[in-house]
Design an enzyme around this catalytic site. Sequence first.
Site, short mmCIF file in Angstrom:
data_model
loop_
_atom_site.label_atom_id
_atom_site.label_comp_id
_atom_site.label_asym_id
_atom_site.label_seq_id
_atom_site.Cartn_x
_atom_site.Cartn_y
_atom_site.Cartn_z
N GLU A 28 1.14 -0.60 -0.12
CA GLU A 28 -0.07 0.01 0.10
C GLU A 28 0.62 1.51 0.16
OE1 GLU A 28 -2.06 -2.96 2.96
OE2 GLU A 28 -0.62 -2.45 1.70
N LYS A 30 3.93 1.61 -0.93
CA LYS A 30 4.66 2.06 -2.34
C LYS A 30 3.13 2.37 -3.38
CE LYS A 30 5.47 -0.83 -6.37
NZ LYS A 30 6.56 -0.29 -6.93
N LYS A 127 24.19 -0.46 0.30
CA LYS A 127 23.33 -2.05 0.91
C LYS A 127 23.86 -2.02 2.44
CE LYS A 127 22.18 -4.05 -2.97
NZ LYS A 127 22.49 -5.33 -2.67
N TRP A 575 19.81 -12.84 -3.18
CA TRP A 575 18.44 -12.29 -3.19
C TRP A 575 16.79 -13.01 -3.26
CZ3 TRP A 575 19.53 -7.63 -8.10
CH2 TRP A 575 20.38 -7.07 -7.07
N HIS A 708 18.90 5.91 -10.73
CA HIS A 708 17.31 5.19 -9.46
C HIS A 708 16.86 6.81 -9.27
CE1 HIS A 708 20.19 1.65 -8.63
NE2 HIS A 708 18.68 1.26 -8.36
N CYS A 740 23.29 1.03 -13.87
CA CYS A 740 22.36 -0.16 -13.62
C CYS A 740 21.39 -0.59 -14.72
CB CYS A 740 21.43 0.07 -12.40
SG CYS A 740 20.82 -1.74 -11.76
#
Length: 765
Positions: A28, A30, A127, A575, A708, A740
């Site tokens: 929600e 997001k 990270k 991941w 990003h 990326c």
Amino acid sequence: MSVDTTTQTAPPFTATVPGTARIGANRELKRAVEGYWAGRSDRTALETVAADLRRESRRALVAAGIDSVPINTFSYYDQVLDTAVMLGALPPRTAAISDRLDRYFAAARGGPAHDGADSVAPLEMTKWFDTNYHYIVPEIGPDTSFALDATKVLAELAEASADGVVGRPVVIGPITFLALSKAVDGADAPLTRLNEVVALYADLLGRLAEAGAQWVQIDEPILVTDAADDLPGRAGKVYATLSAVAVRPAILVQTYFGDARESLAALAATDVEAVGVDLVAGGPESVVAAGLGDKVVVAGVVDGRNVWRTDLDAALATLESLRGSVGSLAVSTSCSTVHVPYTLAGEDGLDEVLRGWLAFASEKHDEVVALARGYANGRDGESEAFDAASAALASRAGDPRLYIDSVRNRLAALSSADWTRPDSATRRTVQDAALNLPALATTTIGSYPQTTDIRKARQALRTGAIDEAEYTRRMRAEIADVVALQEKVGLDVLVHGEPERNDMVQYFAEQLDGFFATANGWVQSYGSRCVRPPILFGDVVRSAPMTVEWIAYAQSLTAKPVKGMLTGPVTILAWSFVRDDQPLADTANQVAFAIRDETVDLERSGAAIIQVDEPALRELLPLRAADREAYLAWAVTAFRLSTAGVADATQIHTHLCYSEFGEVIGAIADLDADVTSIEAARSHMEVLADLNGIGFANQVGPGVYDIHSPRVPAAAEVTASLREALAAVPADRLWVNPDCGLKTRTTDEVAEALTNMVTAAHAVR
């Protein structure tokens, strides 16, 4: 009101968690945040969703029997960024943005603010320890002027109180915050300013006490590392100071992700009331040795990072081993449950046997409560929960899918010849002749925007509205569009854009035996970005090619080389939720064999360039230096095993992103990829100096713009980045690419940014 800080008057608790997820069981937050960014919804709508999520989190914990509820673990983007706001440490370039929330988002992701301020560059992102969560890296410059802003934490404390919940505020600790920050503009190391920041935390404690807080949790995960000099000494001084504050809540210093060792003894010598320890990643021995006999120990015996059901009997035995060595004991997860999915409820598509082996956050909360009651009253009172856990463990241990002879035999026959290629100079000569690429060759990392049409097609396939043939037709149309875009822009080496891939790990996991995928097992990766890690439960087998058809189709559309795109074994492990019943190295090699077989099939199909991405290489690096050599040895071996089956003329690329690379720079070289593309835009090419420092001689593609952020860099900006790179790497070894993959960007953003990138490359050529 004021709160007496003695241990006797601090209210006791028996079951808790260090923190919880905040994105929402159905993502929600997001959707609300992205709607706000896009201008589809307003501030009120966003704040309403956020308040509802916080309320539901508190309600669920209370209903489970958790008797100390963490608050202030909610974030619109990232908890380290929240701490920077709390300490007045946002970068000066955001100061012109008048709106508080838009200033926050600009620091996180850059781009224009809602009030029309000029575009700003975002803070770096990397990270969070050895997890797949990304935090925003604060910048501490010589002009950074710390000032306490307790607005958020006090508001969430008041919100909980209004709902009848006595919340335990959670904040990132001063040592961890500064150790994870970055010095800029010639400033000294941020930890040199520890005394300034500790004074603000002392002020914060008083304000929390006045607002009614009875406990405060201060997270210091940095204490399980050796990332800074004399961390035990720093911890002793900081918490002697904070525990001496006259009016304050009781203090819980929370560690996680490892064993705090000597720092526990340092904390024991202070007047803090409680210490939280991770007894999944560490053991009880250092807790016993630390002399915590007058403290509450919050014992993290339920794994907060993985999804396997807890061995309740073994966990209870660990708790019992501490009885008498600590003042009192409360049961907890090993860390915040932000790292695991919300609940198994609704996962009806899971194999029922596998389902019985699992515990997501909601189930882990139940395990914590069962253990707390078992510790207090004996196992018999919780026998149903304990017996069910034992039965699940027995089922898992005896399942034949965990041990496949053909896989085990292949591993047993491994030798160094399986992961060795001829030297890179020999390969370079053959590849240059075969590929005939220009200096400063341009390419992208792999993925292109996951458009609405792509998502709709994937959903239609899932629901049966279209068949596999129609789905393939639609994905081929997307590939054709991406190839045409790259041809128009003028890139030298193309990709197929990965429209058929839901995720760079999940896509492969769904095609490999030994994995399961969840329906709604979402976890937060950064900001509004969520991932659905697959579950690696058994021996790994590739039964058929996974990518060959898509790459071959893309190559049929162009005369330029199209890279085959694969995910490396370490990243697939990092991941995923990985089996915990055998060494990670063995599991990595099983995955490596599957990727190796795919590279060989891609080569046979005509692929001249194959990229095997390992963005998580740094992520799994052990937090203590003494443990790193062994990890890097098997991680490098797994990568080389996955890529050493092809001919010298086949060029192997790899990609790494969004980590601090200095600590693994030797391993990056040892991967021996022909071309390494690497995140460098936000860090202004810093990684190139590290590579040069070890004599790195292979080709490298430092990212020349940050994908990003929604910012589209001008050609002049990319040219400047490229010239920075050329100062460190000669043109014959330098590639030009973004940081990326491009899946999170829009097609218009991508077209403009890549056009500017190619323009810059041609200008510099």
